[in-house]
Scaffold this motif. Structure first.
Motif, mmCIF file in Angstrom:
data_model
loop_
_atom_site.group_PDB
_atom_site.id
_atom_site.type_symbol
_atom_site.label_atom_id
_atom_site.label_comp_id
_atom_site.label_asym_id
_atom_site.label_seq_id
_atom_site.Cartn_x
_atom_site.Cartn_y
_atom_site.Cartn_z
ATOM 1 N N TRP A 35 0.498 -0.847 0.178
ATOM 2 C CA TRP A 35 -0.297 0.242 0.052
ATOM 3 C C TRP A 35 0.813 1.525 -0.058
ATOM 4 O O TRP A 35 0.616 2.412 -0.041
ATOM 5 C CB TRP A 35 -1.146 -0.055 1.293
ATOM 6 C CG TRP A 35 -0.374 0.175 2.347
ATOM 7 C CD1 TRP A 35 -0.143 -1.278 3.204
ATOM 8 C CD2 TRP A 35 -0.052 0.908 3.292
ATOM 9 N NE1 TRP A 35 0.424 -0.797 4.564
ATOM 10 C CE2 TRP A 35 0.802 1.095 4.760
ATOM 11 C CE3 TRP A 35 -0.152 2.566 2.472
ATOM 12 C CZ2 TRP A 35 1.482 1.399 5.466
ATOM 13 C CZ3 TRP A 35 0.745 3.062 4.555
ATOM 14 C CH2 TRP A 35 1.431 2.763 5.543
ATOM 15 N N CYS B 96 2.332 10.818 0.164
ATOM 16 C CA CYS B 96 3.351 11.079 0.411
ATOM 17 C C CYS B 96 4.467 11.012 -0.029
ATOM 18 O O CYS B 96 5.540 11.873 0.769
ATOM 19 C CB CYS B 96 3.264 11.284 2.104
ATOM 20 S SG CYS B 96 3.146 9.686 3.138
ATOM 21 N N PHE C 59 5.397 15.631 7.363
ATOM 22 C CA PHE C 59 5.284 14.821 8.596
ATOM 23 C C PHE C 59 5.011 14.831 9.546
ATOM 24 O O PHE C 59 4.225 13.827 10.071
ATOM 25 C CB PHE C 59 4.635 13.199 7.527
ATOM 26 C CG PHE C 59 3.606 13.953 6.323
ATOM 27 C CD1 PHE C 59 2.584 13.743 6.633
ATOM 28 C CD2 PHE C 59 4.517 13.805 5.594
ATOM 29 C CE1 PHE C 59 1.842 13.861 4.977
ATOM 30 C CE2 PHE C 59 3.733 14.463 3.998
ATOM 31 C CZ PHE C 59 2.241 14.029 3.785
ATOM 32 N N ILE D 246 -2.594 16.391 3.059
ATOM 33 C CA ILE D 246 -2.602 15.620 2.210
ATOM 34 C C ILE D 246 -2.994 14.491 2.157
ATOM 35 O O ILE D 246 -3.427 13.845 1.101
ATOM 36 C CB ILE D 246 -0.534 15.693 2.027
ATOM 37 C CG1 ILE D 246 -0.251 17.484 1.809
ATOM 38 C CG2 ILE D 246 -0.139 14.358 1.518
ATOM 39 C CD1 ILE D 246 1.467 17.124 1.884
ATOM 40 N N CYS D 247 -3.446 14.108 2.930
ATOM 41 C CA CYS D 247 -3.463 12.755 3.379
ATOM 42 C C CYS D 247 -4.921 12.934 3.462
ATOM 43 O O CYS D 247 -5.259 11.525 3.011
ATOM 44 C CB CYS D 247 -3.285 12.994 4.940
ATOM 45 S SG CYS D 247 -2.266 12.709 5.892
ATOM 46 N N VAL E 263 -5.273 6.051 0.186
ATOM 47 C CA VAL E 263 -4.049 4.358 0.816
ATOM 48 C C VAL E 263 -4.448 4.682 2.543
ATOM 49 O O VAL E 263 -4.021 4.121 3.367
ATOM 50 C CB VAL E 263 -3.153 3.886 0.626
ATOM 51 C CG1 VAL E 263 -3.128 2.725 -0.254
ATOM 52 C CG2 VAL E 263 -1.631 4.742 0.679
ATOM 53 N N LEU E 264 -5.106 6.206 2.709
ATOM 54 C CA LEU E 264 -5.470 6.634 4.414
ATOM 55 C C LEU E 264 -5.757 5.815 4.408
ATOM 56 O O LEU E 264 -5.619 5.683 6.147
ATOM 57 C CB LEU E 264 -6.358 7.720 3.906
ATOM 58 C CG LEU E 264 -6.941 8.359 5.531
ATOM 59 C CD1 LEU E 264 -6.691 9.618 4.887
ATOM 60 C CD2 LEU E 264 -7.831 7.702 6.128
ATOM 61 N N CYS F 84 -2.967 3.336 5.937
ATOM 62 C CA CYS F 84 -2.016 3.920 6.844
ATOM 63 C C CYS F 84 -2.657 4.054 8.316
ATOM 64 O O CYS F 84 -1.542 3.935 9.647
ATOM 65 C CB CYS F 84 -2.092 5.273 6.068
ATOM 66 S SG CYS F 84 0.135 5.873 6.830
ATOM 67 N N ILE G 112 2.315 12.389 11.850
ATOM 68 C CA ILE G 112 1.091 12.655 10.954
ATOM 69 C C ILE G 112 0.427 10.894 10.194
ATOM 70 O O ILE G 112 2.131 10.808 9.146
ATOM 71 C CB ILE G 112 0.981 13.330 10.193
ATOM 72 C CG1 ILE G 112 0.685 14.992 10.554
ATOM 73 C CG2 ILE G 112 -0.670 13.567 9.216
ATOM 74 C CD1 ILE G 112 -0.532 15.002 11.945
ATOM 75 N N TRP G 113 0.638 10.125 10.136
ATOM 76 C CA TRP G 113 -0.008 8.725 9.498
ATOM 77 C C TRP G 113 -1.551 8.585 9.493
ATOM 78 O O TRP G 113 -2.543 9.055 10.862
ATOM 79 C CB TRP G 113 0.799 7.607 10.487
ATOM 80 C CG TRP G 113 1.984 7.633 10.282
ATOM 81 C CD1 TRP G 113 2.863 8.047 11.496
ATOM 82 C CD2 TRP G 113 2.743 6.230 10.132
ATOM 83 N NE1 TRP G 113 4.031 7.872 10.895
ATOM 84 C CE2 TRP G 113 3.976 6.928 10.454
ATOM 85 C CE3 TRP G 113 2.169 5.542 9.102
ATOM 86 C CZ2 TRP G 113 5.166 6.000 10.245
ATOM 87 C CZ3 TRP G 113 3.789 5.143 8.948
ATOM 88 C CH2 TRP G 113 4.454 5.193 8.808
HETATM 89 S S1 SF4 Z 1 -2.325 9.406 4.958
HETATM 90 FE FE1 SF4 Z 1 -0.052 7.545 5.556
HETATM 91 S S2 SF4 Z 1 0.180 7.147 3.449
HETATM 92 FE FE2 SF4 Z 1 -1.468 8.740 2.869
HETATM 93 S S3 SF4 Z 1 -0.128 10.979 2.579
HETATM 94 FE FE3 SF4 Z 1 -0.441 10.118 4.827
HETATM 95 S S4 SF4 Z 1 0.741 9.273 5.783
HETATM 96 FE FE4 SF4 Z 1 1.516 9.103 3.458
#
Ligand code: SF4
Length: 96
Positions: A21, A27, A35, A51-52, A57-58, A61, A74-75
């Motif tokens: 993924w 990102c 991040f 951005i997320c 694939v949020l 993640c 930030i994830w």
């Molecule tokens: S959701 Fe996760 S993989 Fe997607 S941009 Fe944000 S940190 Fe990156």
């Protein structure tokens, strides 16, 4: 909360397809430092969350970061504090 907390979740087995993924992560086109913020850079988190928000694939993640108890950055569009709250709400032991 440490990785060995009472709310520790099961991480997936470390196989290459488990991480596929990440190849689709929005990102990847940004500096990883965007991040991770210092205490004086809260605007950075808001920018990273934007951005997320459009990342395909949020969910993967966020689920990974919650399960791994990622302590920084930030994830999945969430700060460490928001992930801790999410873990508490969704994975705390249920009272019977
Ligand atoms: S959701 Fe996760 S993989 Fe997607 S941009 Fe944000 S940190 Fe990156």
């Amino acid at each position: 909360m440490s990785r060995g907390s009472v709310y520790a979740l099961q991480l997936p087995a470390p196989r290459a397809e488990t991480w596929a993924w990440q190849m689709h992560a929005t990102c990847r086109a940004y500096d990883v430092n965007d991040f991770y913020e210092t205490s004086h850079e809260s605007r950075k988190s808001l920018a990273a969350k934007r951005i997320c928000a459009s990342c395909p694939v949020l969910t993967h993640c966020r689920d990974y970061a919650v399960a791994a108890n990622e302590p920084h950055g930030i994830w999945g569009g969430m700060t460490p504090h928001e992930r801790a709250r999410y873990r508490w709400l969704h994975y705390r032991p249920k009272r019977t």
